[in-house]
Design an enzyme around this catalytic site. Structure first.
Site, mmCIF file in Angstrom:
data_model
loop_
_atom_site.group_PDB
_atom_site.id
_atom_site.type_symbol
_atom_site.label_atom_id
_atom_site.label_comp_id
_atom_site.label_asym_id
_atom_site.label_seq_id
_atom_site.Cartn_x
_atom_site.Cartn_y
_atom_site.Cartn_z
ATOM 1 N N LYS A 207 0.826 -1.216 0.000
ATOM 2 C CA LYS A 207 0.000 0.000 0.000
ATOM 3 C C LYS A 207 0.856 1.260 0.000
ATOM 4 O O LYS A 207 2.027 1.229 0.400
ATOM 5 C CB LYS A 207 -0.995 -0.043 1.163
ATOM 6 C CG LYS A 207 -2.106 -1.052 0.845
ATOM 7 C CD LYS A 207 -3.325 -0.936 1.664
ATOM 8 C CE LYS A 207 -4.365 -1.924 1.104
ATOM 9 N NZ LYS A 207 -5.395 -2.262 2.075
ATOM 10 N N ARG A 242 -3.594 -10.280 4.525
ATOM 11 C CA ARG A 242 -3.926 -10.273 3.093
ATOM 12 C C ARG A 242 -2.729 -9.712 2.322
ATOM 13 O O ARG A 242 -2.409 -8.532 2.443
ATOM 14 C CB ARG A 242 -5.164 -9.398 2.898
ATOM 15 C CG ARG A 242 -5.697 -9.355 1.473
ATOM 16 C CD ARG A 242 -6.927 -8.456 1.388
ATOM 17 N NE ARG A 242 -7.461 -8.424 0.045
ATOM 18 C CZ ARG A 242 -7.000 -7.632 -0.910
ATOM 19 N NH1 ARG A 242 -6.006 -6.806 -0.676
ATOM 20 N NH2 ARG A 242 -7.531 -7.668 -2.115
HETATM 21 N N1 HH2 Z 1 -7.355 -3.914 0.387
HETATM 22 C C1 HH2 Z 1 -7.610 -3.910 -0.934
HETATM 23 C C2 HH2 Z 1 -8.673 -4.678 -1.446
HETATM 24 N N2 HH2 Z 1 -9.427 -5.454 -0.634
HETATM 25 N N3 HH2 Z 1 -9.920 -6.285 1.521
HETATM 26 C C3 HH2 Z 1 -9.674 -6.314 2.835
HETATM 27 N N4 HH2 Z 1 -10.408 -7.087 3.650
HETATM 28 N N5 HH2 Z 1 -8.668 -5.563 3.388
HETATM 29 C C4 HH2 Z 1 -7.881 -4.749 2.641
HETATM 30 O O1 HH2 Z 1 -6.994 -4.056 3.208
HETATM 31 C C5 HH2 Z 1 -8.115 -4.693 1.224
HETATM 32 C C6 HH2 Z 1 -9.172 -5.492 0.696
HETATM 33 C C7 HH2 Z 1 -6.767 -3.095 -1.860
HETATM 34 O O2 HH2 Z 1 -5.672 -3.822 -2.323
HETATM 35 P P1 HH2 Z 1 -5.569 -4.609 -3.732
HETATM 36 O O3 HH2 Z 1 -6.570 -5.707 -3.826
HETATM 37 O O4 HH2 Z 1 -4.175 -5.045 -3.899
HETATM 38 O O5 HH2 Z 1 -5.805 -3.518 -4.823
HETATM 39 P P2 HH2 Z 1 -7.082 -3.127 -5.671
HETATM 40 O O6 HH2 Z 1 -8.188 -2.781 -4.746
HETATM 41 O O7 HH2 Z 1 -6.605 -1.951 -6.495
HETATM 42 O O8 HH2 Z 1 -7.461 -4.311 -6.514
#
Ligand code: HH2
Length: 267
Positions: A207, A242
């Site tokens: 992040k 995660r």
């Molecule tokens: N962060 C993201 C997406 N989903 N779900 C939970 N429970 N907790 C989190 O911190 C979280 C989440 C964002 O990260 P990422 O999936 O890598 O990116 P994007 O939303 O751009 O797909």
């Protein structure tokens, strides 16, 4: 929890795993590296991300979940990262065990109903605002108290909807409507976020606040910061992590656990 983004626009791996074959291969790879849960998402939640229509999100996640559910090891769980009840319902029917909803089951009022009916596990995450607006100078009197109160309120709403609290896991939503200082305060005071005996989940992987701390905008430079935070959060009791890169983070967990709990048979 290994992240499988089937999105073309995720902030760190957008487009890499958007075809069915590439997605399945990556899921299997993370499972082989030791992921206990594969989190399949079809909509980016990065700040300012465009919303995705239900049909599009269904097409992105359901075939991956169906195929992976057939091939997975018996102990591997699948979660679906969605705030749409239609997607959650179809994902569970296709084999998902957990609904991971970044809106904490508030985005659509039908989500509570679907969650109650389908019997899946639930990740209830805190977010201030929406992905479009959340990073526009978020403010809190005390971020930890506000997130904790949110968890308690959601627990009550879930119970009123007929959801057993045993199915719920809470997540403070690092980076979702939080400044760097808010993220650090939440991490520093993680134990205060625990509601009863319910597990905590944390998503720090790659992040942008890590980039700020290491002084680089390059997503590739955020891996070691992620691993350090995984060990730290484990030490503070967080059960679910995660992450994009399973192996190094799992090793960080094992190190923290060896110190906290000891190693059977160690001389
Ligand atoms: N962060 C993201 C997406 N989903 N779900 C939970 N429970 N907790 C989190 O911190 C979280 C989440 C964002 O990260 P990422 O999936 O890598 O990116 P994007 O939303 O751009 O797909």
């Amino acid at each position: 929890m290994g992240i499988l983004n089937t999105t073309p626009d995720s902030f760190s791996d957008g487009g890499e795993f958007s075809g069915l074959r590439a997605a399945l291969e990556h899921a299997r790879e993370m499972e082989a590296e030791g992921a206990a849960i594969i989190d399949v998402g079809g909509e980016s939640t990065r700040p300012g991300a465009a919303e995705v229509e239900v049909e599009e999100e269904l097409e992105r996640v359901v075939p991956v979940i169906r195929e992976f559910a057939r091939a997975r090891r018996p102990a591997t769980m699948i979660s679906v990262d969605t705030s749409k009840p239609e997607v959650a319902e179809a994902a569970v029917a296709a084999g998902a065990d957990v609904i991971n909803d970044v809106t904490g089951l508030r985005g659509d009022e039908r989500m509570l109903e679907v969650a109650a009916e389908c019997g899946a596990g639930l990740v209830v995450m805190h977010m201030k605002g929406t992905p479009r607006t959340m990073q526009a100078s978020p403010e809190y009197a005390d971020v930890v108290s506000e997130v904790r109160e949110f968890f308690e309120e959601r627990l009550e709403s879930c119970q009123s909807a007929g959801i057993d609290s045993e199915r719920i896991c809470f997540d403070p939503g690092i980076g979702f409507g939080k400044s760097l200082q808010h993220n650090l305060e939440l991490l520093r005071r993680l134990p205060e976020l625990r509601v009863g005996t319910r597990p905590l989940l944390i998503g720090v992987s790659r992040k942008s606040f890590i980039g700020k701390l290491v002084g680089s905008d390059a997503v590739a430079k955020r891996s070691w910061g992620t691993v350090a935070l995984t060990a730290y959060a484990r030490e503070l009791g967080v059960e679910v992590h995660r992450v994009h890169e399973v192996r190094p983070n799992l090793e960080a967990l094992r190190m923290a656990e060896a110190i906290s709990f000891g190693v059977a048979g160690a001389g």
